[in-house]
Design a protein around this motif. Structure first.
Motif, PDB file in Angstrom:
ATOM      1  N   CYS A  20       0.814  -1.572  -0.484  1.00 18.34           N
ATOM      2  CA  CYS A  20      -0.592  -0.182  -0.076  1.00 18.34           C
ATOM      3  C   CYS A  20       0.821   1.250  -0.160  1.00 18.34           C
ATOM      4  O   CYS A  20       2.202   1.363   0.764  1.00 18.34           O
ATOM      5  CB  CYS A  20      -1.453   0.518   1.260  1.00 18.34           C
ATOM      6  SG  CYS A  20      -1.944   1.509   1.519  1.00 18.34           S
ATOM      7  N   SER A  22      -0.295   4.294   0.490  1.00 18.93           N
ATOM      8  CA  SER A  22      -0.032   4.895   1.769  1.00 18.93           C
ATOM      9  C   SER A  22       0.156   4.787   3.412  1.00 18.93           C
ATOM     10  O   SER A  22       0.369   5.421   3.428  1.00 18.93           O
ATOM     11  CB  SER A  22      -2.418   5.555   1.597  1.00 18.93           C
ATOM     12  OG  SER A  22      -2.694   5.588   0.493  1.00 18.93           O
ATOM     13  N   CYS A  23      -0.225   3.403   3.000  1.00 20.39           N
ATOM     14  CA  CYS A  23       0.266   3.498   5.093  1.00 20.39           C
ATOM     15  C   CYS A  23       1.301   2.059   4.729  1.00 20.39           C
ATOM     16  O   CYS A  23       2.062   1.769   5.827  1.00 20.39           O
ATOM     17  CB  CYS A  23      -1.198   2.566   5.102  1.00 20.39           C
ATOM     18  SG  CYS A  23      -1.771   0.997   5.470  1.00 20.39           S
ATOM     19  N   CYS A  34      -6.260  -1.651  -0.135  1.00 22.10           N
ATOM     20  CA  CYS A  34      -5.377  -1.690   1.580  1.00 22.10           C
ATOM     21  C   CYS A  34      -6.720  -2.553   2.407  1.00 22.10           C
ATOM     22  O   CYS A  34      -7.962  -1.734   2.739  1.00 22.10           O
ATOM     23  CB  CYS A  34      -4.939  -1.040   1.734  1.00 22.10           C
ATOM     24  SG  CYS A  34      -4.134  -0.808   3.176  1.00 22.10           S
ATOM     25  N   SER A  36      -6.183  -1.603   5.522  1.00 20.79           N
ATOM     26  CA  SER A  36      -5.521  -1.029   6.456  1.00 20.79           C
ATOM     27  C   SER A  36      -5.829  -0.192   6.302  1.00 20.79           C
ATOM     28  O   SER A  36      -6.968   0.006   7.465  1.00 20.79           O
ATOM     29  CB  SER A  36      -3.862  -1.333   6.471  1.00 20.79           C
ATOM     30  OG  SER A  36      -3.888  -1.072   8.066  1.00 20.79           O
ATOM     31  N   CYS A  37      -5.740   0.878   5.119  1.00 21.10           N
ATOM     32  CA  CYS A  37      -6.292   1.715   4.873  1.00 21.10           C
ATOM     33  C   CYS A  37      -7.225   2.027   3.856  1.00 21.10           C
ATOM     34  O   CYS A  37      -8.019   3.569   3.979  1.00 21.10           O
ATOM     35  CB  CYS A  37      -5.396   2.985   4.969  1.00 21.10           C
ATOM     36  SG  CYS A  37      -4.648   2.962   3.512  1.00 21.10           S
ATOM     37  N   SER A  39      -7.002   2.290   1.147  1.00 20.63           N
ATOM     38  CA  SER A  39      -6.614   2.952  -0.242  1.00 20.63           C
ATOM     39  C   SER A  39      -6.667   1.841  -1.021  1.00 20.63           C
ATOM     40  O   SER A  39      -6.271   0.656  -0.956  1.00 20.63           O
ATOM     41  CB  SER A  39      -5.247   2.975   0.123  1.00 20.63           C
ATOM     42  OG  SER A  39      -4.355   3.511  -0.896  1.00 20.63           O
TER      43      SER A  39
HETATM   44 ZN    ZN Z   1      -3.134   1.191   3.418  1.00 21.39          ZN
END
Ligand code: ZN
Length: 119
Positions: A20, A22-23, A34, A36-37, A39
């Motif tokens: 990812c 972003s994170c 993603c 997690s976030c 994205s």
């Molecule tokens: Zn992410």
């Protein structure tokens, strides 16, 4: 990439994963966003083909198409970065075959990751 095992790793195979943007969370392929976030900015990258057994089970009565291969060990392996992928462990009866044991990829056969227990 950092080199954590001098003298080892020369023949280490890498596993293609999605990272990812972003994170930085790593996901196994395929993934569309993603976890997690959320994205959608995922880019393909590679991580070292080693990890630990997250869970596993030994298949004694397989599907007809895999009949000749039984028994075999199916496992979920947690890679560096926390990404989990499904694969097979070559050993079926080793004492060292347990959750948390270290494994490494030896080959990718028909899209299936084949791991062996590392020393
Ligand atoms: Zn992410």
């Amino acid at each position: 990439m950092r080199c954590s095992h001098p003298g080892k790793g020369l023949r280490m195979m890498n596993i293609r994963v999605l990272k990812c943007s972003s994170c930085g969370k790593i996901s196994s392929i395929p993934a569309y966003f993603c976890k997690s976030c959320r994205s959608e900015k995922l880019e393909e990258t590679e991580v070292p083909g080693e990890g630990t057994i997250y869970t596993y089970s030994i298949v004694h009565v397989p599907l007809a198409t895999h009949e000749k291969e039984a028994p075999y060990t199916v496992a979920i392996v947690e890679l560096e970065g926390g990404c989990k992928i499904t694969g097979r462990i070559l050993e079926t009866s080793s004492d060292k075959l347990s959750v948390g044991a270290s494994v490494e990829v030896t080959e990718i056969k028909d899209g299936v990751y084949l791991f062996k227990l590392s020393n």
